[in-house]
Design an enzyme around this catalytic site. Structure first.
Site, mmCIF file in Angstrom:
data_model
loop_
_atom_site.group_PDB
_atom_site.id
_atom_site.type_symbol
_atom_site.label_atom_id
_atom_site.label_comp_id
_atom_site.label_asym_id
_atom_site.label_seq_id
_atom_site.Cartn_x
_atom_site.Cartn_y
_atom_site.Cartn_z
ATOM 1 N N ASN A 53 35.063 -27.193 28.216
ATOM 2 C CA ASN A 53 33.639 -27.386 28.460
ATOM 3 C C ASN A 53 32.956 -26.044 28.694
ATOM 4 O OD1 ASN A 53 35.114 -27.490 30.917
ATOM 5 N ND2 ASN A 53 33.528 -28.650 31.953
ATOM 6 N N GLU A 55 29.236 -24.670 29.926
ATOM 7 C CA GLU A 55 27.939 -25.038 30.511
ATOM 8 C C GLU A 55 26.918 -23.920 30.293
ATOM 9 O OE1 GLU A 55 28.981 -25.999 34.574
ATOM 10 O OE2 GLU A 55 29.966 -27.858 33.930
ATOM 11 N N ASN A 56 25.684 -24.225 30.622
ATOM 12 C CA ASN A 56 24.653 -23.177 30.600
ATOM 13 C C ASN A 56 23.562 -23.520 31.595
ATOM 14 O OD1 ASN A 56 22.406 -24.608 29.156
ATOM 15 N ND2 ASN A 56 24.005 -24.749 27.607
ATOM 16 N N ALA A 57 22.631 -22.589 31.798
ATOM 17 C CA ALA A 57 21.641 -22.722 32.867
ATOM 18 C C ALA A 57 20.720 -23.920 32.680
ATOM 19 C CB ALA A 57 20.830 -21.430 32.971
ATOM 20 N N TYR A 59 21.088 -27.229 32.400
ATOM 21 C CA TYR A 59 22.271 -28.065 32.654
ATOM 22 C C TYR A 59 22.627 -29.104 31.583
ATOM 23 C CZ TYR A 59 21.827 -26.259 37.471
ATOM 24 O OH TYR A 59 21.724 -25.462 38.577
ATOM 25 N N CYS A 64 30.793 -30.583 26.206
ATOM 26 C CA CYS A 64 32.042 -31.119 26.764
ATOM 27 C C CYS A 64 33.246 -30.555 26.005
ATOM 28 C CB CYS A 64 32.065 -32.632 26.655
ATOM 29 S SG CYS A 64 31.025 -33.480 27.859
ATOM 30 N N GLU A 66 35.784 -32.167 24.739
ATOM 31 C CA GLU A 66 36.124 -32.964 23.555
ATOM 32 C C GLU A 66 35.231 -32.582 22.380
ATOM 33 O OE1 GLU A 66 35.428 -33.944 26.639
ATOM 34 O OE2 GLU A 66 36.307 -35.889 27.107
ATOM 35 N N CYS A 97 33.399 -38.867 28.561
ATOM 36 C CA CYS A 97 32.083 -39.428 28.862
ATOM 37 C C CYS A 97 31.609 -40.283 27.678
ATOM 38 C CB CYS A 97 31.084 -38.312 29.155
ATOM 39 S SG CYS A 97 30.554 -37.408 27.686
ATOM 40 N N CYS A 100 31.081 -38.422 24.426
ATOM 41 C CA CYS A 100 32.345 -37.973 23.815
ATOM 42 C C CYS A 100 33.101 -39.150 23.194
ATOM 43 C CB CYS A 100 33.213 -37.267 24.847
ATOM 44 S SG CYS A 100 32.601 -35.612 25.221
HETATM 45 N N1 THU Z 1 32.973 -32.998 30.914
HETATM 46 C C1 THU Z 1 33.744 -32.837 29.790
HETATM 47 O O1 THU Z 1 33.973 -31.711 29.325
HETATM 48 N N2 THU Z 1 34.239 -33.954 29.203
HETATM 49 C C2 THU Z 1 34.026 -35.223 29.652
HETATM 50 O O2 THU Z 1 34.347 -36.171 28.967
HETATM 51 C C3 THU Z 1 33.450 -35.418 30.973
HETATM 52 C C4 THU Z 1 32.660 -34.284 31.492
HETATM 53 C C5 THU Z 1 32.400 -31.801 31.529
HETATM 54 C C6 THU Z 1 30.913 -31.670 31.350
HETATM 55 C C7 THU Z 1 30.539 -30.779 32.510
HETATM 56 O O3 THU Z 1 30.712 -29.422 32.095
HETATM 57 C C8 THU Z 1 31.574 -31.097 33.577
HETATM 58 O O4 THU Z 1 32.620 -31.798 32.908
HETATM 59 C C9 THU Z 1 31.037 -31.962 34.695
HETATM 60 O O5 THU Z 1 30.409 -33.093 34.215
#
Ligand code: THU
Length: 143
Positions: A53, A55-57, A59, A64, A66, A97, A100
């Protein structure tokens, strides 16, 4: 179609894919959630792809693990997922999630296995059909 239910005896951990997912998790860029996730895919052709995963500012714009692995897979010329390992820390299952699930579904048949892992190994294995029942996929677009 094959039987969809998996039993504990069906579950044989693939050490290579598990290790790749764990390595990918260690690369996650998560300054906001501090929640690292890794994913590793084996395709029908036998190729392996990983993602973490990022992320960036802004949100909600984060990616993810996957999704990253799927992007790498398509870029690598593969489109058929056979197995996917998803790994995260913490006591709860890191199940893919909703978004995904749909992304995996695009490249997966109903009976492929999704292995949900913690740092110690596989915690739960689900088929695509179990993870996203009654899904809408490419075939549903046929008229
Ligand atoms: N996240 C994933 O990478 N995969 C998922 O299926 C669930 C959530 C990440 C997204 C975010 O960077 C962090 O987990 C918290 O939600």
């Amino acid at each position: 179609m094959s039987e969809l239910k998996t039993t504990e005896s069906d579950i044989q951990m693939d050490e290579q894919l598990f290790g790749l997912a764990k390595d990918a998790m260690s690369k996650a860029y998560v300054p906001y959630s501090h929640f690292t996730v890794g994913a590793a895919i084996r395709t029908a052709s036998g190729n392996l792809y990983t993602g973490c995963n990022v992320e960036n500012a802004a949100y909600p714009e984060g990616v993810c693990a996957e999704g990253g692995a799927i992007s790498a897979m398509v870029l690598g010329g593969d489109r058929e997922i056979k197995d996917i390992y998803v790994i995260g820390k913490g006591e709860h299952l890191v199940t893919p999630c909703g978004g995904c699930r749909q992304k995996i579904r695009e490249f997966a048949s109903a009976d492929i296995q999704i292995h949900i892992c913690g740092p110690e190994g596989v915690r739960k294995t689900l088929t695509m059909e179990e993870l996203l029942p009654h899904s809408f996929g490419p075939e549903n677009l046929q008229q």
